[in-house]
Design an enzyme around this catalytic site. Structure first.
Site, PDB file in Angstrom:
ATOM      1  N   ARG A 146      -6.166  -0.146   1.278  1.00 52.45           N
ATOM      2  CA  ARG A 146      -7.263   0.126   2.205  1.00 52.45           C
ATOM      3  C   ARG A 146      -7.569   1.617   2.320  1.00 52.45           C
ATOM      4  NH1 ARG A 146      -9.544  -2.727   6.050  1.00 52.45           N
ATOM      5  NH2 ARG A 146      -7.997  -4.395   5.823  1.00 52.45           N
ATOM      6  N   ASP A 179       0.815  -1.224   0.000  1.00 46.54           N
ATOM      7  CA  ASP A 179       0.000   0.000   0.000  1.00 46.54           C
ATOM      8  C   ASP A 179       0.843   1.266   0.000  1.00 46.54           C
ATOM      9  OD1 ASP A 179      -2.029  -1.804   0.196  1.00 46.54           O
ATOM     10  OD2 ASP A 179      -2.795  -1.104   2.123  1.00 46.54           O
TER      11      ASP A 179
END
Length: 410
Positions: A206, A161
């Site tokens: 996320r 991420d």
């Protein structure tokens, strides 16, 4: 540590996979062996805790034989973890008890500390993302306060991420982006399998859109290098990315529907790159309103594979663009399970080299390029400064230019 000291080094990998775990274990091993042979330490033991913090809590580990030390280079070419992962939050006592990782009334931090002391560990390398390294911070603090800081904790920042403060680039993110581009290079051909085809490429991420943005950029760079032949109907435009939706930018689904309907009418297909964290708040709100239980992990994070953002947006967008067929494809597991590429291996190697030196000097921290320091030096960053949730900077020129090129913004 002094040059006359024998060092007991431990490693564990934790959290989700990323294209760096095997390479990190190899690089750390190689630099510790180099430190021994150059006389910086007098002796060395390398212990691997299996299955992350689970293995540490349960005392599951193995010692790497000395005759294997020079044979770890092939680990650089492997994806996954050579010692296994798990998702364990040391400060979530109830979850640890429920899973049988410690007994009722025990503190997981104390159990982990006692295991490190029992194994006479001098240094432990925690290889993982923000959750892994915030847990390493808790462990480091606990060891300092309760046991006089007898174990040096040096983390290695793994997450595709790329969302960890204040680290400029986390291990595996670049590899995962390039693998995601490769994944979609094949999947996009499905746009030729049916008229009016809607394809949503769901990318991991996320709270941060870095991976989705970087994957789109690498895919489009590769697309520009391809040659298409008129009057055949598959073209650079039909195979392009037509929308990039990330958590940092609001999604006007109706407005995008109008824009993408024109693309569908002209090209016979629409290709959307969607960060899995986009719109999650809306999905959760709908689930809670309907009285449904929202699935969460030990860290309290919504289980994105269970709430399925791709299916949610596919359902809403398909009607708006009048799609005849919809396909949702997730590149996450494909990308995160790859071996580290040359870029990530170089970053891993530099961090491992500095990390071993820091450990020998007795300094704990999470390795990485410190964005808050002039020149972004690679250094052991203080654990109290490590946290997740760093957003992608969507104002960067290359990203804004890409949005303009695909017609998402004027």
């Amino acid at each position: 540590m002094s040059s006359g000291q024998h060092v007991n080094v431990a490693m564990l990998t934790a959290g989700g996979l990323a294209p760096c775990l095997s390479s990190s274990v190899a690089a750390l091993t190689q630099h510790w062996v180099s430190a021994l042979r150059s006389g910086k330490i007098s002796g060395l033991t390398l212990r691997m805790y299996t299955d992350g913090y689970k293995g540490l809590l349960q005392g599951d580990s193995f010692v790497v034989p000395q005759d294997v030390w020079d044979d770890v280079a092939p680990l650089h070419d492997l994806g996954g973890s050579p010692i296994g992962n798990s998702r364990v939050k040391l400060t979530n006592i109830a979850d640890c008890v429920k899973r049988g990782l410690c007994k009722e009334g025990e503190s997981p931090l104390e159990v982990a500390s006692q295991q490190l002391l029992k194994d006479e560990i001098s240094v432990i390398h925690t290889i993982g993302g923000d959750d892994t390294n915030t847990q390493a911070a808790e462990l480091s603090k606990y060891l300092l306060e309760q046991h006089g800081g007898k174990v040096i904790v040096v983390g290695m920042p793994k997450t595709i991420d790329n969302d960890v403060y204040p680290i400029h680039q986390t291990f595996g993110a670049d590899t995962a982006a390039r693998q995601g581009a490769l994944f979609f290079e094949n999947v996009v051909s499905e746009s030729t399998a049916n008229p009016r085809m809607l394809i949503l490429h769901e990318v991991m991420g996320r709270d941060c859109g870095y991976l989705t943005a970087a994957t789109a950029k690498y895919y489009r760079d590769d697309l520009k290098a391809k040659t298409f032949v008129a009057p055949f109907t598959t073209t650079a435009v039909s195979r392009d990315v037509h929308a990039i939706w990330i958590p940092e930018l609001p999604i006007d689904i109706n407005g995008e529907g109008v824009r993408l309907k024109k693309v569908m009418d002209e090209q016979g297909c629409v290709n959307v790159f969607l960060s899995e964290g986009s719109g999650v708040k809306d999905i959760v709100a709908e689930m809670e309103k309907a009285g449904e239980e929202v699935p969460r992990d030990a860290f309290g994070h919504v289980k994105l594979d269970k709430v399925n953002p791709g299916a949610y947006f596919a359902k809403h967008l398909a009607d708006l663009v009048d799609a005849e067929k919809t396909l949702v494809q997730k590149s996450g597991y494909f990308g995160r399970s790859a071996a580290a590429n040359a870029f990530d291996r170089e970053l891993i190697n530099k961090c491992a080299e500095v990390g071993v030196a820091a450990a020998i000097d007795g300094t704990s921290g999470c390795m990485g390029q410190d964005e808050d320091k002039e020149g972004m030096p690679i250094r052991p960053i203080e654990f109290e400064r490590i946290k997740g949730g760093k957003p992608f900077d969507a104002s960067q020129a290359w990203f804004q230019d890409m949005l303009k090129e695909i017609g998402q913004i004027a």
